[in-house]
Design an enzyme around this catalytic site. Structure first.
Site, PDB file in Angstrom:
ATOM      1  N   ASP A 282       0.868  -1.176   0.000  1.00  0.00           N
ATOM      2  CA  ASP A 282       0.000   0.000   0.000  1.00  0.00           C
ATOM      3  C   ASP A 282       0.912   1.236   0.000  1.00  0.00           C
ATOM      4  O   ASP A 282       2.144   1.142   0.147  1.00  0.00           O
ATOM      5  CB  ASP A 282      -0.969  -0.005   1.182  1.00  0.00           C
ATOM      6  CG  ASP A 282      -2.192   0.882   0.913  1.00  0.00           C
ATOM      7  OD1 ASP A 282      -2.130   1.732  -0.003  1.00  0.00           O
ATOM      8  OD2 ASP A 282      -3.203   0.738   1.619  1.00  0.00           O
TER       9      ASP A 282
HETATM   10  C1  NOJ Z   1      -4.115   3.920  -0.023  1.00  0.00           C
HETATM   11  C2  NOJ Z   1      -5.267   3.005   0.227  1.00  0.00           C
HETATM   12  O1  NOJ Z   1      -5.130   2.363   1.487  1.00  0.00           O
HETATM   13  C3  NOJ Z   1      -5.433   1.930  -0.840  1.00  0.00           C
HETATM   14  O2  NOJ Z   1      -6.632   1.243  -0.610  1.00  0.00           O
HETATM   15  C4  NOJ Z   1      -5.402   2.538  -2.196  1.00  0.00           C
HETATM   16  O3  NOJ Z   1      -5.554   1.528  -3.164  1.00  0.00           O
HETATM   17  C5  NOJ Z   1      -4.093   3.278  -2.397  1.00  0.00           C
HETATM   18  N1  NOJ Z   1      -3.980   4.327  -1.396  1.00  0.00           N
HETATM   19  C6  NOJ Z   1      -3.976   3.869  -3.798  1.00  0.00           C
HETATM   20  O4  NOJ Z   1      -4.864   4.894  -3.978  1.00  0.00           O
END
Ligand code: NOJ
Length: 763
Positions: A282
């Site tokens: 993430d």
């Molecule tokens: C952070 C989020 O936790 C995740 O779910 C998301 O896919 C990414 N950012 C990319 O936007």
């Protein structure tokens, strides 16, 4: 072999018409192709493939193209048109090995046409409707040059304080697992290599929904049995369905961050589950290992992550900065790097990008003149799905459906809220294309009836909260308050109510209140809106609450004040039309809650599948040392699986085809469902099981199957479920997955609370 392929590619780039007449030779099998390509790559090129970056201010377009052409980027996210993505793919084709880029995006509940939020999709309990939403999303996203979505998000959420509850499919393991599979198939179709399909990357692996206190990014501490029994199955279902990617969670699990968790990423995901796709961190999660307190610096963070098997690093520089040194010193063996690169290249192969890097980007001359054109939307599909996701929570004295000849006061800060109705993670949805509740009711009324609108209240008058919500969306502040005094706005709404036959109040949360990083300590409707509801109630006019929110809210008082309550969640581009369909009875509501509604925040956790305990609460016997809160009723406000219809249904007793079940055999549980009301309607027959005495305490009830059934007024139908030993299995204290002989109760109902019951013995 590789050269032949590159030749074909070069030809295809030189002229698409040549490609059309002479398609390049089919690629060699994936493992051969990837192994061959790996051999040709330098260490820098390999590390470049592990970098997944977001388009943003720190990465202007020119710089990105330069980096891509130098082989230093594997994929990007947040660019959402073919015209944006094409120059980046062109840059990749100028790189030494011409390895294609992939383009990812958070396509969570629709891409251009926004469908209801995931929690609402789950409320439909309609797998065809959910699949349709995913298919349309894949079609629209792929048409914009997107190859991969960071979805489905299948984190079990049992603490509604967590803002990301809205993004998932609720509290129940079985329901979420079913949806996980449906969504992966919908996105990927028969193959993610086809141009109108996209690859699914299931998230957030693992257990992100169980963050302590519902506070985002907090720790997760959980027993292994609970993990295996309740929280892990949905990820597994997505992987078994063929999800090509996994996004790794930001949280730690029993002290070890997922991003550095060898057990999670290697033993469980790769060895036990056989996952063969790409694992993506993430946002910034690798460098965050320092703040988790498990790495002393970036070098150690990179080492932990690559060893755990985090193939791609999302938006941090740490792999690029640290892997060269770690490889040189031998702290990270070449094989760890190769394993990661192999998965990235393999995913690109599976997305069809080696066969044609422009598969989803197409030719410039075919780009839509207007990317936001109406003609690119799928409105009828969105309306159909949205209608099915609405849950009728109360309908006293048949307040609903409304008559189209009526004089209706439409009030509330969410009645005209084109941004909020889309919900958070609304991909490329355009607020200007949203149908608000006001628009939808106007459309439904046409020349009939009267609609008197008044805003009535701001979402919240708490400036600190407004500032926080606007900070979350600092590009475009979304919460704008009416400068009038609260009293003036309420007076205006009351005046509207006094002129009307019935009041419809659209109240709840702004979309940002149910989002990443939007955890709450209270589940109340904000005070400004509660005051509005109280004032409307005082007019004595029939009051319909249309709720818009991304989590269960504690609405005990408000539901008492209202005559009817319709939960609409955030229902998407066509939300207003769908809501009007239900309000006016053009569609008979059929949604059921995929998550329990507590009476108050203090009741959390309220999930229905609680383990049995030694001193369960005994209603009607206060003060007898049983498990209860003495200051509030001990039932939830609305149980899991609950939802009304404009017709009535009855369920007969449960009959079983046998009173015993042998391992390897099956039995049938049947009930007769009857539509006893005056309208045709649909409901969800839910089958739960309870293992009466086992080697460990088992849930009071666990959903094991359901069927959504449509019946004409007066019609009845026998609904049958087949049960076998697999339905009775669970993870015991040794984590062995097996069924134990003994008595099982079969509980069938139209919600999780009111059930008919029978039992059998597993021999
Ligand atoms: C952070 C989020 O936790 C995740 O779910 C998301 O896919 C990414 N950012 C990319 O936007």
């Amino acid at each position: 072999m590789r050269n032949m392929y590159l030749l074909g590619l070069a030809l295809s780039l030189a002229s698409h018409s040549v490609l059309a007449q002479n398609p390049p030779a089919p690629l060699p099998p994936k493992d051969v192709f990837v192994a061959d390509l790996l051999k040709q790559m330098t260490v820098d090129e390999k590390i470049g493939q592990l970098r997944l970056i977001s388009i943003g201010p720190e990465m202007p377009r020119e710089l990105i193209r330069k980096e891509i052409a130098a082989g230093r980027i594997g994929g990007t996210f947040n660019s959402i048109t073919r015209a944006e993505n094409r120059p980046m793919q062109d840059a990749a084709q100028r790189s030494r090995l011409k390895i294609p880029m992939f383009f990812a995006y958070d396509v969570i509940h629709g891409h251009r046409t926004i469908f209801p939020i995931s929690l609402a999709l789950a409320s439909s309990w309609d797998m065809d409707a959910i699949a349709l939403s995913g298919r349309v999303a894949a079609k629209e996203a792929s048409a914009d040059g997107i190859d991969l979505t960071f979805a489905p998000m299948v984190d079990i959420a049992r603490d509604p304080r967590w803002g990301r509850t809205s993004e998932g499919f609720g509290e129940d393991t079985y329901l979420v697992s079913r949806i996980a599979k449906v969504m992966v198939h919908a996105y990927q179709g028969v193959s993610p290599a086809l141009p109108s399909n996209i690859m699914a990357s299931v998230k957030h692996f693992a257990l992100y929904g169980a963050v302590e206190g519902g506070r985002d990014y907090n720790i997760v501490d959980m027993s292994p049995v609970r993990m295996f029994q309740d929280y892990l199955p949905p990820y597994r279902a997505a992987i078994d369905a063929g999800a090509g990617g996994v996004m790794v969670a930001l949280n730690s699990i029993n002290g070890i961050p997922a991003t550095a968790n060898l057990w999670l990423m290697q033993d469980l995901l790769r060895k036990d589950w056989g996952f063969k796709g790409v694992a993506v961190s993430d946002h910034g999660a690798i460098i965050e290992l320092i703040r988790h307190g498990v790495a002393k610096d970036g070098r150690e963070a990179a080492k932990l992550a690559i060893k755990a098997g985090i193939d791609m690093s999302m938006n941090d520089k740490v792999y690029g900065e640290e892997l060269p040194g770690l490889l040189k010193s031998g702290e990270v063996p070449q094989s760890d790097l190769d394993n990661a690169v192999r998965e990235v290249l393999g995913a690109k192969y599976d997305m069809g990008l080696f066969a044609d890097p422009y598969l989803r980007i197409g030719k410039t001359q075919d780009d839509p003149a207007d990317t936001n054109a109406e003609s690119r939307l799928h409105r009828s599909e969105a309306r159909e799905v949205a209608r099915k996701s609405l849950v009728l929570l109360k309908n006293q004295s048949e307040t609903l459906p409304l008559k189209k000849q009526a004089r209706i006061a439409l009030v509330g800060p969410l009645a005209k809220a084109p941004i909020d109705i889309m919900g958070s993670w609304a991909a490329n949805g355009q607020p200007a294309q949203s149908v608000t509740v006001f628009d939808g009711m106007r459309n439904a009324l046409g020349q009939q009836g009267t609609l008197i609108y008044a805003r009535g209240a701001n979402i919240t008058d708490d400036q600190k909260i407004v500032d926080y919500l606007n900070f979350l969306n600092f590009d475009n502040p979304e919460v704008t308050n009416d400068p009038r005094l609260a009293r003036e706005m309420i007076d205006e709404a009351v005046k509207a109510a006094q002129q009307a036959d019935v009041v419809v109040a659209v109240v709840g949360e702004s979309r940002g209140m149910s989002h990443e990083s939007s955890s709450r300590t209270s589940l109340d409707i904000p005070a400004s809106q509660r005051a509005l509801i109280t004032a409307l109630k005082a007019t004595g006019k029939p009051l319909v609450l249309v709720l818009m929110n991304g989590r269960p809210l504690s609405i005990d008082l408000q539901q008492q004040q209202a005559d009817a309550v319709l939960e609409t969640w955030f229902s998407g581009t066509e939300g207003g039309n769908a809501i009007a369909d239900v309000l006016f009875g053009d569609y008979n509501p059929s949604g059921k809650l995929p998550i329990t509604f507590p009476r108050s925040v203090g009741q959390i956790p309220t999930y229905y599948s609680h383990l049995t305990i030694g001193r369960p609460f005994t209603p009607g016997k206060p003060g007898n040392y049983t498990s209860q809160y003495f200051d509030e009723a001990n039932t939830p406000l609305y149980p899991f699986g609950y939802g009304l219809s404009y017709t009535d249904f009855s369920l007969s007793d449960v009959s079983l085809s046998a009173k015993t079940l042998k391992p390897g055999a099956s039995l049938t549980a049947s009930v007769t469902l009857k539509n006893t009301g005056k309208r045709d309607g649909e409901t969800v027959v839910q089958l739960y099981l309870h293992d009466v005495a086992a080697s460990m305490s088992r849930p009071l009830k666990e959903l094991k199957n359901f069927q959504k059934i449509m019946l004409k007024a007066g019609e009845q139908k026998i609904v049958q479920f087949t049960l076998d030993e697999n339905d009775l299995k669970f993870y015991n204290a040794q984590l062995k997955y097996a069924a134990e002989p003994g008595e099982f109760e079969v509980l069938i109902g139209l919600d999780s609370q009111n059930v008919q019951q029978n039992s059998f013995q597993l021999l």
